[in-house]
Design a protein around this motif. Sequence first.
Motif, PDB file in Angstrom:
ATOM      1  N   LYS A  87      -4.461 -17.762  -0.668  1.00  0.00           N
ATOM      2  CA  LYS A  87      -4.718 -16.330  -0.850  1.00  0.00           C
ATOM      3  C   LYS A  87      -4.587 -15.549   0.451  1.00  0.00           C
ATOM      4  CE  LYS A  87      -8.745 -16.970  -2.825  1.00  0.00           C
ATOM      5  NZ  LYS A  87      -8.753 -18.438  -2.964  1.00  0.00           N
ATOM      6  N   ASN A  88      -4.508 -16.253   1.566  1.00  0.00           N
ATOM      7  CA  ASN A  88      -4.329 -15.596   2.863  1.00  0.00           C
ATOM      8  C   ASN A  88      -2.830 -15.394   3.112  1.00  0.00           C
ATOM      9  OD1 ASN A  88      -7.087 -15.541   3.364  1.00  0.00           O
ATOM     10  ND2 ASN A  88      -7.067 -17.500   4.451  1.00  0.00           N
ATOM     11  N   VAL A  89      -2.321 -14.239   2.735  1.00  0.00           N
ATOM     12  CA  VAL A  89      -0.889 -13.943   2.856  1.00  0.00           C
ATOM     13  C   VAL A  89      -0.548 -13.677   4.320  1.00  0.00           C
ATOM     14  CG1 VAL A  89       0.971 -12.413   2.115  1.00  0.00           C
ATOM     15  CG2 VAL A  89      -0.901 -12.964   0.546  1.00  0.00           C
ATOM     16  N   PHE A  90       0.559 -14.254   4.788  1.00  0.00           N
ATOM     17  CA  PHE A  90       0.979 -14.016   6.169  1.00  0.00           C
ATOM     18  C   PHE A  90       2.495 -13.830   6.238  1.00  0.00           C
ATOM     19  CE2 PHE A  90       1.222 -18.595   5.586  1.00  0.00           C
ATOM     20  CZ  PHE A  90       2.398 -18.958   6.225  1.00  0.00           C
ATOM     21  N   ILE A  91       2.933 -13.061   7.206  1.00  0.00           N
ATOM     22  CA  ILE A  91       4.358 -12.831   7.425  1.00  0.00           C
ATOM     23  C   ILE A  91       4.942 -14.034   8.148  1.00  0.00           C
ATOM     24  CG2 ILE A  91       6.091 -11.270   8.369  1.00  0.00           C
ATOM     25  CD1 ILE A  91       4.246 -10.121   6.136  1.00  0.00           C
ATOM     26  N   ASN A  92       6.010 -14.563   7.616  1.00  0.00           N
ATOM     27  CA  ASN A  92       6.650 -15.764   8.155  1.00  0.00           C
ATOM     28  C   ASN A  92       7.753 -15.338   9.126  1.00  0.00           C
ATOM     29  OD1 ASN A  92       7.284 -18.448   8.490  1.00  0.00           O
ATOM     30  ND2 ASN A  92       8.294 -18.680   6.509  1.00  0.00           N
ATOM     31  N   ALA A 124       2.675  -7.337   1.438  1.00  0.00           N
ATOM     32  CA  ALA A 124       3.979  -7.345   2.116  1.00  0.00           C
ATOM     33  C   ALA A 124       4.612  -5.963   2.191  1.00  0.00           C
ATOM     34  CB  ALA A 124       4.927  -8.301   1.392  1.00  0.00           C
ATOM     35  N   ASP A 125       3.887  -4.938   1.805  1.00  0.00           N
ATOM     36  CA  ASP A 125       4.473  -3.592   1.729  1.00  0.00           C
ATOM     37  C   ASP A 125       5.050  -3.110   3.062  1.00  0.00           C
ATOM     38  OD1 ASP A 125       3.934  -3.479  -0.936  1.00  0.00           O
ATOM     39  OD2 ASP A 125       2.321  -2.003  -0.793  1.00  0.00           O
ATOM     40  N   LYS A 126       4.421  -3.447   4.159  1.00  0.00           N
ATOM     41  CA  LYS A 126       4.875  -2.935   5.451  1.00  0.00           C
ATOM     42  C   LYS A 126       6.161  -3.593   5.937  1.00  0.00           C
ATOM     43  CE  LYS A 126       0.405  -1.341   7.203  1.00  0.00           C
ATOM     44  NZ  LYS A 126      -0.602  -1.442   8.283  1.00  0.00           N
ATOM     45  N   VAL A 127       6.330  -4.852   5.631  1.00  0.00           N
ATOM     46  CA  VAL A 127       7.513  -5.567   6.116  1.00  0.00           C
ATOM     47  C   VAL A 127       8.666  -5.545   5.115  1.00  0.00           C
ATOM     48  CG1 VAL A 127       6.906  -7.855   5.219  1.00  0.00           C
ATOM     49  CG2 VAL A 127       8.235  -7.680   7.318  1.00  0.00           C
ATOM     50  N   ARG A 128       8.379  -5.225   3.862  1.00  0.00           N
ATOM     51  CA  ARG A 128       9.410  -5.267   2.831  1.00  0.00           C
ATOM     52  C   ARG A 128      10.618  -4.370   3.139  1.00  0.00           C
ATOM     53  NH1 ARG A 128       6.615  -3.916  -0.920  1.00  0.00           N
ATOM     54  NH2 ARG A 128       5.774  -5.940  -1.537  1.00  0.00           N
ATOM     55  N   PRO A 129      10.440  -3.137   3.677  1.00  0.00           N
ATOM     56  CA  PRO A 129      11.624  -2.327   4.000  1.00  0.00           C
ATOM     57  C   PRO A 129      12.593  -3.033   4.950  1.00  0.00           C
ATOM     58  CG  PRO A 129       9.662  -0.967   4.041  1.00  0.00           C
ATOM     59  CD  PRO A 129       9.182  -2.387   3.890  1.00  0.00           C
TER      60      PRO A 129
END
Length: 252
Positions: free
Chosen positions: A45-50, A79-84
């Motif tokens: 549940k701890n989502v992180f940017i890879n 992931a909203d901030k990195v998705r663009p």
Amino acid sequence: MAKKESSISWTNFTWNPWMGCHKVSAGCKFCYLYRNFENQNQDAKNVFINTSQLFKPLSIKKSQLIFTCSMSDFFLQEADKVRPQVWEIIKNSQHHTFQILTKRPERIKKCLPKDWCQKNYSNVWLGVSIESMNELHRLHTLKDVPCELRWVSFEPLLGEIFLSKDEIDIIDWAVIGGESGTNGNYRKSELSWFLSLMYQLRDSQTPIFFKQFGTWYHHNHFYLRDWKGEKYCPNFNEFFRIRQYPKIKDNG
């Protein structure tokens, strides 16, 4: 296509710009993502940017079928901030085909890039997971999104699904499969569910990729054994040896 590098039978490559997820429906109960994280003593549940994988598609020169976010959900809020930035990578990798699968289709429209259109993102297949009739609404939500190709993963299939002609017409590709798991953490999909769904789709000539019967059959039915959809036993039922794809644009 370049050499296959994924253990998922219907794709060539998996790309995970972020990892981690939250369970949202019955199909998530025995999710492989949670098993993998638990085996590494991590909380799924701890989502992180890879970050080490963020630009990976740009370094792959030959055309690939790329399953995007196999260890998460592409439209996850975290992931909203990195998705663009990821959309830009996808747009600049037109030689690849990106297979995006979600259980959150209600978030698709608000998460699309400003320049979204079929011309700019013709290399994107948008799909939804549907485990039973309870999730059929996801298909109707997907219908309202303009895209090159719409697909559905009926895996793990947890009940019989009845599709109307209008619903079948939405689907450009269907992946079908039972549930995989370990230590008894898997559910049985009835053969009648597979057969009914396959007959409905075949009547409309929808491409079908039958992935696997699931772990229950692997342990309990010698003639229907498979190995996570990767390898058939010698007596595997011929009727289910169907692995079709929609037409794939190959630009390199």
